[in-house]
Design a protein around this motif. Structure first.
Motif, PDB file in Angstrom:
ATOM      1  N   UNK A 110       0.790  -1.218   0.000  1.00  0.00           N
ATOM      2  CA  UNK A 110       0.000   0.000   0.000  1.00  0.00           C
ATOM      3  C   UNK A 110       0.825   1.272   0.000  1.00  0.00           C
ATOM      4  N   UNK A 111       2.145   1.182   0.235  1.00  0.00           N
ATOM      5  CA  UNK A 111       2.991   2.375   0.133  1.00  0.00           C
ATOM      6  C   UNK A 111       2.999   2.842  -1.323  1.00  0.00           C
ATOM      7  N   UNK A 112       2.992   4.150  -1.520  1.00  0.00           N
ATOM      8  CA  UNK A 112       2.984   4.704  -2.878  1.00  0.00           C
ATOM      9  C   UNK A 112       4.338   4.455  -3.538  1.00  0.00           C
ATOM     10  N   UNK A 113       4.309   3.847  -4.729  1.00  0.00           N
ATOM     11  CA  UNK A 113       5.527   3.504  -5.457  1.00  0.00           C
ATOM     12  C   UNK A 113       5.461   4.099  -6.855  1.00  0.00           C
ATOM     13  N   UNK A 114       6.463   4.889  -7.205  1.00  0.00           N
ATOM     14  CA  UNK A 114       6.590   5.491  -8.530  1.00  0.00           C
ATOM     15  C   UNK A 114       7.705   4.779  -9.271  1.00  0.00           C
ATOM     16  N   UNK A 115       7.365   4.101 -10.355  1.00  0.00           N
ATOM     17  CA  UNK A 115       8.322   3.347 -11.164  1.00  0.00           C
ATOM     18  C   UNK A 115       8.703   4.208 -12.361  1.00  0.00           C
ATOM     19  N   UNK A 116       9.993   4.558 -12.483  1.00  0.00           N
ATOM     20  CA  UNK A 116      10.444   5.453 -13.548  1.00  0.00           C
ATOM     21  C   UNK A 116      11.223   4.715 -14.650  1.00  0.00           C
ATOM     22  N   UNK A 117      11.101   3.387 -14.699  1.00  0.00           N
ATOM     23  CA  UNK A 117      11.754   2.618 -15.767  1.00  0.00           C
ATOM     24  C   UNK A 117      11.036   2.847 -17.096  1.00  0.00           C
ATOM     25  N   UNK A 118      11.682   2.455 -18.164  1.00  0.00           N
ATOM     26  CA  UNK A 118      11.105   2.623 -19.496  1.00  0.00           C
ATOM     27  C   UNK A 118      10.032   1.565 -19.755  1.00  0.00           C
ATOM     28  N   UNK A 139      -0.096  13.837   1.516  1.00  0.00           N
ATOM     29  CA  UNK A 139       0.621  13.943   2.788  1.00  0.00           C
ATOM     30  C   UNK A 139       1.423  12.689   3.108  1.00  0.00           C
ATOM     31  N   UNK A 140       1.760  11.930   2.090  1.00  0.00           N
ATOM     32  CA  UNK A 140       2.532  10.706   2.306  1.00  0.00           C
ATOM     33  C   UNK A 140       3.819  10.721   1.515  1.00  0.00           C
ATOM     34  N   UNK A 141       4.603   9.719   1.734  1.00  0.00           N
ATOM     35  CA  UNK A 141       5.902   9.622   1.089  1.00  0.00           C
ATOM     36  C   UNK A 141       5.777   8.986  -0.297  1.00  0.00           C
ATOM     37  N   UNK A 142       6.617   9.454  -1.211  1.00  0.00           N
ATOM     38  CA  UNK A 142       6.716   8.896  -2.553  1.00  0.00           C
ATOM     39  C   UNK A 142       7.984   8.046  -2.597  1.00  0.00           C
TER      40      UNK A 142
END
Length: 109
Positions: free
Chosen positions: A12-20, A54-57
């Motif tokens: 449930x933690x916010x995860x940003x995937x920046x891979x191609x 209001x949460x961590x990225x």
């Protein structure tokens, strides 16, 4: 550089995937937001709409280099962002789920 260990991330933690795109299609963390680093500036609005207010990225790539660049950019924007140490390689090695868009088991390239 603010970092977080894969083992410290919770479901449930916010995860940003920046891979191609090709890396994402091979396999990714379920529920992650995918915006390739090559498109991040152009799609920043999409990120701000999806990111927790209001949460961590938690930013992830294959091994941690590209995600470190995006993390530093986000921190400069005043966003609570951390780089996932070791990236998807460590994610997979730690036994965390890697899936395709179809929900099938995926792999890290």
């Amino acid at each position: 550089m603010p970092t977080v260990e894969v083992t410290d991330l919770k479901d449930g933690d916010f995860l940003l995937d920046v891979r191609e795109d090709d890396e994402w299609e091979a396999g990714h963390a379920a529920g992650a937001l995918h915006i390739p680093i090559s498109e991040f500036a152009a799609r920043y609005g999409e990120f701000t709409e999806a990111a927790p207010q209001d949460g961590r990225v938690n930013v992830i790539c294959r091994s941690g280099g590209r995600s470190a660049q995006v993390t530093m950019y986000l921190v400069q924007q005043g966003i609570d962002a951390v780089n996932v140490d070791g990236g998807m390689q460590v994610w997979h090695a730690a036994g965390r789920e890697v899936v395709t868009d179809a929900g099938e088991p995926g792999f890290v390239v």
